[in-house]
Write a protein that holds these residues in place. Structure first.
Motif, PDB file in Angstrom:
ATOM      1  N   VAL A 454     -10.441  -0.405   4.825  1.00  0.00           N
ATOM      2  CA  VAL A 454      -9.621   0.662   5.418  1.00  0.00           C
ATOM      3  C   VAL A 454      -8.553   1.189   4.453  1.00  0.00           C
ATOM      4  O   VAL A 454      -8.285   2.403   4.408  1.00  0.00           O
ATOM      5  N   ASN A 455      -7.940   0.304   3.665  1.00  0.00           N
ATOM      6  CA  ASN A 455      -6.883   0.773   2.766  1.00  0.00           C
ATOM      7  C   ASN A 455      -7.448   1.572   1.589  1.00  0.00           C
ATOM      8  O   ASN A 455      -6.893   2.596   1.184  1.00  0.00           O
ATOM      9  N   GLU A 456      -8.574   1.091   1.038  1.00  0.00           N
ATOM     10  CA  GLU A 456      -9.177   1.830  -0.075  1.00  0.00           C
ATOM     11  C   GLU A 456      -9.745   3.168   0.419  1.00  0.00           C
ATOM     12  O   GLU A 456      -9.720   4.165  -0.314  1.00  0.00           O
ATOM     13  N   GLN A 457     -10.213   3.183   1.638  1.00  0.00           N
ATOM     14  CA  GLN A 457     -10.701   4.446   2.198  1.00  0.00           C
ATOM     15  C   GLN A 457      -9.555   5.443   2.362  1.00  0.00           C
ATOM     16  O   GLN A 457      -9.725   6.646   2.142  1.00  0.00           O
ATOM     17  N   TYR A 458      -8.380   4.940   2.725  1.00  0.00           N
ATOM     18  CA  TYR A 458      -7.210   5.828   2.810  1.00  0.00           C
ATOM     19  C   TYR A 458      -6.866   6.401   1.434  1.00  0.00           C
ATOM     20  O   TYR A 458      -6.583   7.597   1.286  1.00  0.00           O
ATOM     21  N   SER A 461      -8.977   9.249   0.592  1.00  0.00           N
ATOM     22  CA  SER A 461      -8.587  10.500   1.258  1.00  0.00           C
ATOM     23  C   SER A 461      -7.404  11.160   0.572  1.00  0.00           C
ATOM     24  O   SER A 461      -7.170  12.365   0.721  1.00  0.00           O
ATOM     25  N   GLN A 462      -6.625  10.365  -0.205  1.00  0.00           N
ATOM     26  CA  GLN A 462      -5.468  10.885  -0.935  1.00  0.00           C
ATOM     27  C   GLN A 462      -5.794  11.191  -2.404  1.00  0.00           C
ATOM     28  O   GLN A 462      -4.903  11.539  -3.185  1.00  0.00           O
ATOM     29  N   GLY A 463      -7.091  11.036  -2.771  1.00  0.00           N
ATOM     30  CA  GLY A 463      -7.481  11.267  -4.164  1.00  0.00           C
ATOM     31  C   GLY A 463      -7.005  10.184  -5.103  1.00  0.00           C
ATOM     32  O   GLY A 463      -6.837  10.430  -6.312  1.00  0.00           O
ATOM     33  N   THR A 556       3.248   1.897   4.943  1.00  0.00           N
ATOM     34  CA  THR A 556       3.377   3.333   5.168  1.00  0.00           C
ATOM     35  C   THR A 556       2.315   4.069   4.374  1.00  0.00           C
ATOM     36  O   THR A 556       1.712   3.535   3.455  1.00  0.00           O
ATOM     37  N   LYS A 557       2.106   5.334   4.684  1.00  0.00           N
ATOM     38  CA  LYS A 557       1.048   6.109   4.035  1.00  0.00           C
ATOM     39  C   LYS A 557       1.280   6.262   2.533  1.00  0.00           C
ATOM     40  O   LYS A 557       0.345   6.407   1.769  1.00  0.00           O
ATOM     41  N   LYS A 558       2.520   6.223   2.125  1.00  0.00           N
ATOM     42  CA  LYS A 558       2.779   6.405   0.691  1.00  0.00           C
ATOM     43  C   LYS A 558       2.587   5.097  -0.074  1.00  0.00           C
ATOM     44  O   LYS A 558       2.624   5.065  -1.281  1.00  0.00           O
TER      45      LYS A 558
END
Length: 565
Positions: A454-458, A461-463, A556-558
């Protein structure tokens, strides 16, 4: 002074039995002007506990005649002979229509109190559904019969009935001074309808049951009980009725809960049951002291000891009526238990209940019942909710993990369950779960799986993707979960690949590397020790591993991964 006890036998296996018990308790509360009468559920009957011996001379029968325990429903403004305390159906119908039109217009009137339409009474949709099943004509007729019967005749009839209910061995009363003719109403007792046990119903009417065979007093009690524990959910042309089944609760407790229950309407069948239960349980926990103190003799120490919501309400009983065009037929009679995840012993326990419910509602609220895979997840969660078997929750969460990755790849984001809440529950409900979730090796491997999925997939999505995304890992562990050696082998193979990828990236980046860390050999050993510590529990350990790995870890997303909420 000892209590007076009354018994209602479970005759039908539907919410019709509970309505009678609740109705009897409410009848007593009106007659004696007290709301501390308690309803208790047992395997074959309900028991109503009156906190002292009865003095029949103290019964306020005139008050009962004035207000027979339920609503007379007035359909037309010009109807004659309407009781003073009638439910103005025609008025509430207009308010409900105005509410619907306001929502359709999509005009935000939240800051315009003058033009904001008045809300309809929360009980309106129940009344509307009862009307569709032709239930209100019967209750209206009985309402007027009760108001016009001589007070002494009604008193004698009630005394005879209370004496009958005071024993589990109840003999029918052959002759009563007051015995009005009442038809059986399927909305209040789903199983008595014509065509219930047939593939195709002959009729929605129960006219084949002669009125002389219908116990009018029990029907009256059902009308009364419906005003405290029954709700209805129109679903296009179909109707769903649900009733709260008391476990150990007073009339006052049900009165406090009633409006909250009426406002629980999520217009889809399976999701509706789940969210209704979660919302009602949340209310019970938030007001646990108010409910629990009346079940423990007001002892301040016992008021929060070893109690959970299922001790108050045992579950939700439902009846689903399918539209056949000209009428509706019962196609499902169901029961879902309220959860008994862990007892509420203190404020921390209550807070954890609320956190779990909030977490689950956020996730389940996004699922679409019209899609087969998401419907299957709702059914899996519903099984867990009714059984309170946390292994079933891990099975659900393992399946949800695969859907989450799949949907995220399609840029259709769902919500993750939160790891901190899963960990809190595991620490509370079982010593074994606590040992597993706190095992250092288990935790490190769960983190590694989370990073690689899940984290690598995120990051993708952020390039910012750096590593391979192991899309099939969740399902691979789930498939091998039944075999201890295969589970360990899958995990070992993954960690070997994970460490190789990580070491290669560390070497490439050197001092600039800021990504994930290696999983140590010691962590693998500690994880493997769990299988020796809990023999024959390899499937549970494997499911918990996927469950923990798929949850949101609070970053967090960042940061390194994030939650798509």
């Amino acid at each position: 002074m000892s209590n007076a006890l009354f018994y209602i036998q479970k005759k039908y296996g539907s919410y019709g039995d509970a309505l009678v018990a609740v109705g009897l308790a409410r009848l007593l509360s009106i007659l004696f002007n007290r709301n501390d009468i308690q309803i208790e559920e047992y395997s074959g009957f309900f028991k109503c506990v009156f906190p002292s011996q009865l003095d029949f001379e103290q019964m306020d029968v005139e008050e009962l005649k004035r207000k027979p325990g339920y609503c007379y429903v007035q359909f037309a403004e010009d109807e004659e002979g309407v009781p003073v305390q009638a439910f103005r159906y025609f008025r509430e119908q207009e308010l409900y229509k105005a509410q619907k039109e306001s929502k359709k217009s999509k005009v935000d009137l939240s800051g315009d109190s003058e033009n904001l339409p008045l809300p309809a009474d929360p009980i309106y949709l129940l009344m509307q559904s009862l009307r569709v099943l032709q239930a209100l004509g019967t209750s209206n007729k009985l309402y007027k019969d009760i108001q016009t019967v001589p007070t002494q005749d009604l008193k004698v009839t009630i005394v005879e009935r209370l004496k009958m209910y005071s024993s589990l061995e109840q003999q029918p009363i052959e002759k009563e001074v007051f015995r009005p003719s009442v038809s059986a109403v399927q909305a209040y007792n789903p199983i008595i309808g014509k065509g219930v046990n047939k593939a195709k119903a002959n009729s929605i009417s129960v006219g084949s049951i002669p009125s002389k065979l219908v116990d009018w007093f029990e029907e009256w009690l059902r009308f009364i009980g419906s005003n405290l524990v029954l709700n209805a959910y129109p679903m296009k042309d179909d109707l769903k009725f649900s009733a709260l089944i008391p476990s150990k609760v007073t009339v006052q407790g049900l009165m406090n809960l009633h409006e909250k229950f009426l406002k629980q309407r999520e217009y889809s069948s399976s999701k509706n049951d789940i969210l209704v239960i979660l919302n009602v349980v949340e209310f019970l926990v938030e007001h646990s002291e108010d409910f629990i103190k009346v079940t423990t003799d007001d002892d301040p120490f016992l008021s929060m000891l070893e109690v959970n919501p299922s001790n108050i309400i045992s579950g939700l009983s439902g009846a689903y009526f399918k539209s056949l065009g000209s009428g509706r037929v019962l196609i499902n009679n169901s029961f879902i238990s309220f959860p008994d995840w862990f007892p509420i012993n203190n404020e921390k326990d209550a807070d954890l209940w609320i956190d779990v419910i909030d977490d689950h509602k956020k996730v389940l609220g996004r699922l679409d019942e019209s899609k087969s895979e998401e419907m299957q997840l709702l059914m899996m969660y519903r099984d867990f909710l009714s059984s309170s078997d946390w292994k079933k929750f891990f099975e659900y969460l393992t399946s949800y993990a695969g859907l989450y990755l799949q949907q995220k790849e399609r840029k259709k984001y769902l919500v993750q369950h939160r790891h901190e809440i899963l960990k809190g529950v595991c620490q509370r409900v079982s010593t074994m779960f606590k040992e597993i979730i706190n095992n250092r090796g288990f935790d490190e491997i769960a983190k590694a799986i989370r990073e690689a999925t899940v984290n690598e997939q995120y990051r993708k999505s952020q390039g910012k993707q750096q590593f391979e995304i192991h899309y099939g890992l969740f399902q691979e562990i789930k498939r091998k979960a039944k075999f201890e050696d295969q589970v360990i082998s899958v995990v070992n193979d993954f960690i070997s690949e994970y460490n190789r990828e990580t070491a290669r990236k560390m070497e490439q980046k050197g001092k600039d590397y800021k990504g994930r860390l290696l999983v140590s050999l010691e962590s693998l050993k500690e994880f493997a020790n769990l299988f020796d510590q809990y023999p024959k529990k390899h499937e549970t350990i494997a499911l918990m591993l996927v469950a923990a790995a798929s949850c949101y870890d609070g970053k967090t997303k960042k940061d390194e991964g994030g939650n798509e909420e």
